[in-house]
Design a protein around this motif. Structure first.
Motif, PDB file in Angstrom:
ATOM      1  N   SER A 137     -86.008  37.719  49.837  1.00 47.39           N
ATOM      2  CA  SER A 137     -86.377  36.420  49.278  1.00 47.39           C
ATOM      3  C   SER A 137     -87.889  36.377  49.176  1.00 47.39           C
ATOM      4  O   SER A 137     -88.590  36.848  50.075  1.00 47.39           O
ATOM      5  CB  SER A 137     -85.925  35.275  50.188  1.00 47.39           C
ATOM      6  N   VAL A 138     -88.380  35.829  48.076  1.00 45.34           N
ATOM      7  CA  VAL A 138     -89.821  35.670  47.914  1.00 45.34           C
ATOM      8  C   VAL A 138     -90.126  34.183  47.788  1.00 45.34           C
ATOM      9  O   VAL A 138     -89.384  33.433  47.166  1.00 45.34           O
ATOM     10  CB  VAL A 138     -90.363  36.450  46.695  1.00 45.34           C
ATOM     11  N   HIS A 139     -91.190  33.780  48.417  1.00 47.06           N
ATOM     12  CA  HIS A 139     -91.630  32.389  48.400  1.00 47.06           C
ATOM     13  C   HIS A 139     -92.974  32.360  47.676  1.00 47.06           C
ATOM     14  O   HIS A 139     -93.862  33.156  47.991  1.00 47.06           O
ATOM     15  CB  HIS A 139     -91.777  31.849  49.819  1.00 47.06           C
ATOM     16  N   TYR A 140     -93.100  31.429  46.729  1.00 45.84           N
ATOM     17  CA  TYR A 140     -94.342  31.344  45.961  1.00 45.84           C
ATOM     18  C   TYR A 140     -94.547  29.910  45.491  1.00 45.84           C
ATOM     19  O   TYR A 140     -93.624  29.103  45.500  1.00 45.84           O
ATOM     20  CB  TYR A 140     -94.324  32.321  44.780  1.00 45.84           C
ATOM     21  N   ASP A 141     -95.770  29.615  45.116  1.00 42.36           N
ATOM     22  CA  ASP A 141     -96.117  28.275  44.665  1.00 42.36           C
ATOM     23  C   ASP A 141     -96.027  28.183  43.146  1.00 42.36           C
ATOM     24  O   ASP A 141     -96.374  29.131  42.436  1.00 42.36           O
ATOM     25  CB  ASP A 141     -97.538  27.913  45.096  1.00 42.36           C
ATOM     26  N   THR A 142     -95.562  27.029  42.672  1.00 39.25           N
ATOM     27  CA  THR A 142     -95.530  26.705  41.249  1.00 39.25           C
ATOM     28  C   THR A 142     -96.242  25.368  41.082  1.00 39.25           C
ATOM     29  O   THR A 142     -96.500  24.679  42.075  1.00 39.25           O
ATOM     30  CB  THR A 142     -94.082  26.577  40.724  1.00 39.25           C
ATOM     31  N   PRO A 143     -96.530  24.979  39.851  1.00 37.81           N
ATOM     32  CA  PRO A 143     -97.139  23.660  39.656  1.00 37.81           C
ATOM     33  C   PRO A 143     -96.264  22.522  40.205  1.00 37.81           C
ATOM     34  O   PRO A 143     -96.772  21.490  40.620  1.00 37.81           O
ATOM     35  CB  PRO A 143     -97.283  23.554  38.135  1.00 37.81           C
ATOM     36  N   ALA A 144     -94.937  22.750  40.254  1.00 40.42           N
ATOM     37  CA  ALA A 144     -94.025  21.730  40.778  1.00 40.42           C
ATOM     38  C   ALA A 144     -93.886  21.798  42.301  1.00 40.42           C
ATOM     39  O   ALA A 144     -93.202  20.979  42.894  1.00 40.42           O
ATOM     40  CB  ALA A 144     -92.656  21.881  40.131  1.00 40.42           C
ATOM     41  N   GLY A 145     -94.511  22.795  42.921  1.00 42.77           N
ATOM     42  CA  GLY A 145     -94.427  22.944  44.371  1.00 42.77           C
ATOM     43  C   GLY A 145     -93.859  24.291  44.769  1.00 42.77           C
ATOM     44  O   GLY A 145     -93.529  25.122  43.933  1.00 42.77           O
ATOM     45  N   PRO A 146     -93.720  24.539  46.068  1.00 46.40           N
ATOM     46  CA  PRO A 146     -93.208  25.821  46.563  1.00 46.40           C
ATOM     47  C   PRO A 146     -91.766  26.047  46.109  1.00 46.40           C
ATOM     48  O   PRO A 146     -90.984  25.100  46.009  1.00 46.40           O
ATOM     49  CB  PRO A 146     -93.282  25.699  48.080  1.00 46.40           C
ATOM     50  N   THR A 147     -91.428  27.303  45.853  1.00 51.48           N
ATOM     51  CA  THR A 147     -90.062  27.659  45.472  1.00 51.48           C
ATOM     52  C   THR A 147     -89.737  29.050  45.988  1.00 51.48           C
ATOM     53  O   THR A 147     -90.597  29.746  46.514  1.00 51.48           O
ATOM     54  CB  THR A 147     -89.864  27.547  43.941  1.00 51.48           C
ATOM     55  N   THR A 148     -88.479  29.438  45.819  1.00 55.91           N
ATOM     56  CA  THR A 148     -87.981  30.707  46.333  1.00 55.91           C
ATOM     57  C   THR A 148     -87.133  31.391  45.274  1.00 55.91           C
ATOM     58  O   THR A 148     -86.461  30.731  44.477  1.00 55.91           O
ATOM     59  CB  THR A 148     -87.100  30.462  47.581  1.00 55.91           C
ATOM     60  N   ALA A 149     -87.154  32.711  45.290  1.00 57.53           N
ATOM     61  CA  ALA A 149     -86.268  33.512  44.451  1.00 57.53           C
ATOM     62  C   ALA A 149     -85.812  34.710  45.271  1.00 57.53           C
ATOM     63  O   ALA A 149     -86.475  35.099  46.234  1.00 57.53           O
ATOM     64  CB  ALA A 149     -86.983  33.975  43.189  1.00 57.53           C
ATOM     65  N   VAL A 150     -84.663  35.270  44.901  1.00 62.35           N
ATOM     66  CA  VAL A 150     -84.127  36.440  45.584  1.00 62.35           C
ATOM     67  C   VAL A 150     -84.154  37.618  44.613  1.00 62.35           C
ATOM     68  O   VAL A 150     -83.779  37.480  43.440  1.00 62.35           O
ATOM     69  CB  VAL A 150     -82.674  36.192  46.062  1.00 62.35           C
ATOM     70  N   ILE A 151     -84.598  38.773  45.095  1.00 59.41           N
ATOM     71  CA  ILE A 151     -84.620  39.978  44.263  1.00 59.41           C
ATOM     72  C   ILE A 151     -83.206  40.528  44.189  1.00 59.41           C
ATOM     73  O   ILE A 151     -82.634  40.945  45.201  1.00 59.41           O
ATOM     74  CB  ILE A 151     -85.595  41.029  44.825  1.00 59.41           C
ATOM     75  N   VAL A 152     -82.626  40.500  42.993  1.00 58.07           N
ATOM     76  CA  VAL A 152     -81.267  40.989  42.762  1.00 58.07           C
ATOM     77  C   VAL A 152     -81.274  42.502  42.598  1.00 58.07           C
ATOM     78  O   VAL A 152     -80.426  43.208  43.144  1.00 58.07           O
ATOM     79  CB  VAL A 152     -80.647  40.311  41.516  1.00 58.07           C
ATOM     80  N   SER A 153     -82.241  43.012  41.824  1.00 56.33           N
ATOM     81  CA  SER A 153     -82.360  44.458  41.627  1.00 56.33           C
ATOM     82  C   SER A 153     -83.769  44.799  41.156  1.00 56.33           C
ATOM     83  O   SER A 153     -84.499  43.934  40.677  1.00 56.33           O
ATOM     84  CB  SER A 153     -81.334  44.964  40.619  1.00 56.33           C
ATOM     85  N   ILE A 154     -84.108  46.046  41.316  1.00 58.90           N
ATOM     86  CA  ILE A 154     -85.386  46.563  40.843  1.00 58.90           C
ATOM     87  C   ILE A 154     -85.058  47.685  39.876  1.00 58.90           C
ATOM     88  O   ILE A 154     -84.329  48.615  40.218  1.00 58.90           O
ATOM     89  CB  ILE A 154     -86.252  47.083  42.009  1.00 58.90           C
ATOM     90  N   GLY A 155     -85.586  47.573  38.679  1.00 53.05           N
ATOM     91  CA  GLY A 155     -85.334  48.608  37.669  1.00 53.05           C
ATOM     92  C   GLY A 155     -84.145  48.316  36.801  1.00 53.05           C
ATOM     93  O   GLY A 155     -83.880  49.034  35.857  1.00 53.05           O
ATOM     94  N   GLY A 156     -83.409  47.240  37.072  1.00 50.20           N
ATOM     95  CA  GLY A 156     -82.243  46.891  36.276  1.00 50.20           C
ATOM     96  C   GLY A 156     -82.457  45.611  35.509  1.00 50.20           C
ATOM     97  O   GLY A 156     -83.562  45.105  35.407  1.00 50.20           O
ATOM     98  N   ARG A 157     -81.397  45.084  34.966  1.00 48.98           N
ATOM     99  CA  ARG A 157     -81.452  43.827  34.193  1.00 48.98           C
ATOM    100  C   ARG A 157     -80.540  42.802  34.835  1.00 48.98           C
ATOM    101  O   ARG A 157     -79.426  43.110  35.253  1.00 48.98           O
ATOM    102  CB  ARG A 157     -80.982  44.070  32.765  1.00 48.98           C
ATOM    103  N   ALA A 158     -80.999  41.577  34.875  1.00 49.89           N
ATOM    104  CA  ALA A 158     -80.175  40.480  35.375  1.00 49.89           C
ATOM    105  C   ALA A 158     -79.285  39.983  34.246  1.00 49.89           C
ATOM    106  O   ALA A 158     -79.553  40.216  33.083  1.00 49.89           O
ATOM    107  CB  ALA A 158     -81.058  39.355  35.892  1.00 49.89           C
ATOM    108  N   LYS A 159     -78.245  39.267  34.610  1.00 53.00           N
ATOM    109  CA  LYS A 159     -77.383  38.643  33.606  1.00 53.00           C
ATOM    110  C   LYS A 159     -78.218  37.644  32.817  1.00 53.00           C
ATOM    111  O   LYS A 159     -79.033  36.937  33.358  1.00 53.00           O
ATOM    112  CB  LYS A 159     -76.216  37.922  34.278  1.00 53.00           C
ATOM    113  N   GLY A 160     -77.979  37.617  31.504  1.00 54.63           N
ATOM    114  CA  GLY A 160     -78.632  36.635  30.656  1.00 54.63           C
ATOM    115  C   GLY A 160     -80.048  37.019  30.273  1.00 54.63           C
ATOM    116  O   GLY A 160     -80.754  36.237  29.685  1.00 54.63           O
ATOM    117  N   SER A 161     -80.502  38.242  30.584  1.00 52.91           N
ATOM    118  CA  SER A 161     -81.861  38.650  30.217  1.00 52.91           C
ATOM    119  C   SER A 161     -81.846  39.422  28.936  1.00 52.91           C
ATOM    120  O   SER A 161     -80.949  40.071  28.581  1.00 52.91           O
ATOM    121  CB  SER A 161     -82.476  39.518  31.290  1.00 52.91           C
TER     122      SER A 161
END
Length: 161
Positions: A137-161
C-alpha cells in the motif's frame, strides 16, 4: 530522486523520445540549410544579421536537445529493462485506488508531454511508489487530502487501462 545511475525507461517513453529526436533532426536540417545560404556579404542590414543570429541560436538549442535525448536513450540502454520486482523509473505499475478503480501508470523521471498515465518520481504518488513491491500500500497526498493505493502488479496492465 534519481540516483545518478543510468535509469531504464518504458517502451512508451522510448518511442516518444525517438519521435521527438526525428522531429528535432528534421528541423535542425532545415535551420542548418538556411544558415548555409548566408554569405559573408557585409552589405546586409541589421534585420538580416539579427535573423541570422536567431537561426544560429536555434541551431545551438536544437543541438543541445538532440544531444540530451541521445544521451538519455544511451543511458536507458545501459540500464536495461525496467524492473518488475519493485517500482523504479521506467516501471509500469497497476494500482487499485480507494474507490476500487484500477489504473496502470508509468513512472518517469520528467513529464515530457501531457500524459495522464505518467507519474514523475518527484510527484507525491511517484515518490511513494519508488522501491515498493506488488501488494504494498502506498500513502500519498493529493489536493483533496491524503489517500492510499495498492500496487496490483509491476510490469503488467490493470483492468480498464
Amino acid at each position: 530522486m534519481t540516483t545518478g545511475d543510468p535509469e531504464p525507461i518504458s517502451d512508451e517513453a522510448r518511442q516518444a523520445i525517438e519521435q521527438e529526436l526525428d522531429g528535432l533532426r528534421t528541423e535542425r536540417g532545415r535551420v542548418a540549410e538556411s544558415l548555409a545560404g548566408v554569405g559573408g556579404d557585409t552589405a546586409g542590414d541589421h534585420a538580416d544579421r539579427a535573423d541570422e543570429l536567431e537561426r544560429a541560436e536555434r541551431l545551438a538549442h536544437l543541438d543541445t536537445r538532440i544531444r540530451d535525448l541521445t544521451v538519455r536513450l544511451h543511458q536507458a540502454d545501459l540500464a536495461g529493462p525496467a524492473r518488475t520486482d519493485q517500482v523504479g523509473v521506467g516501471s509500469s505499475v497497476a494500482l487499485r485506488f480507494a474507490d476500487g478503480s484500477e489504473q496502470t501508470l508509468q513512472v518517469g523521471e520528467v513529464a515530457e508531454a501531457l500524459d495522464p498515465t505518467l507519474v514523475t518520481v518527484d510527484s507525491p504518488l511517484g515518490g511513494a511508489l519508488l522501491g515498493r513491491r506488488t501488494g504494498d500500500s502506498v500513502h500519498y497526498d493529493t489536493p483533496a487530502g491524503p489517500t492510499t493505493a495498492v500496487i496490483v502488479s509491476i510490469g503488467g496492465r490493470a483492468k480498464g487501462s
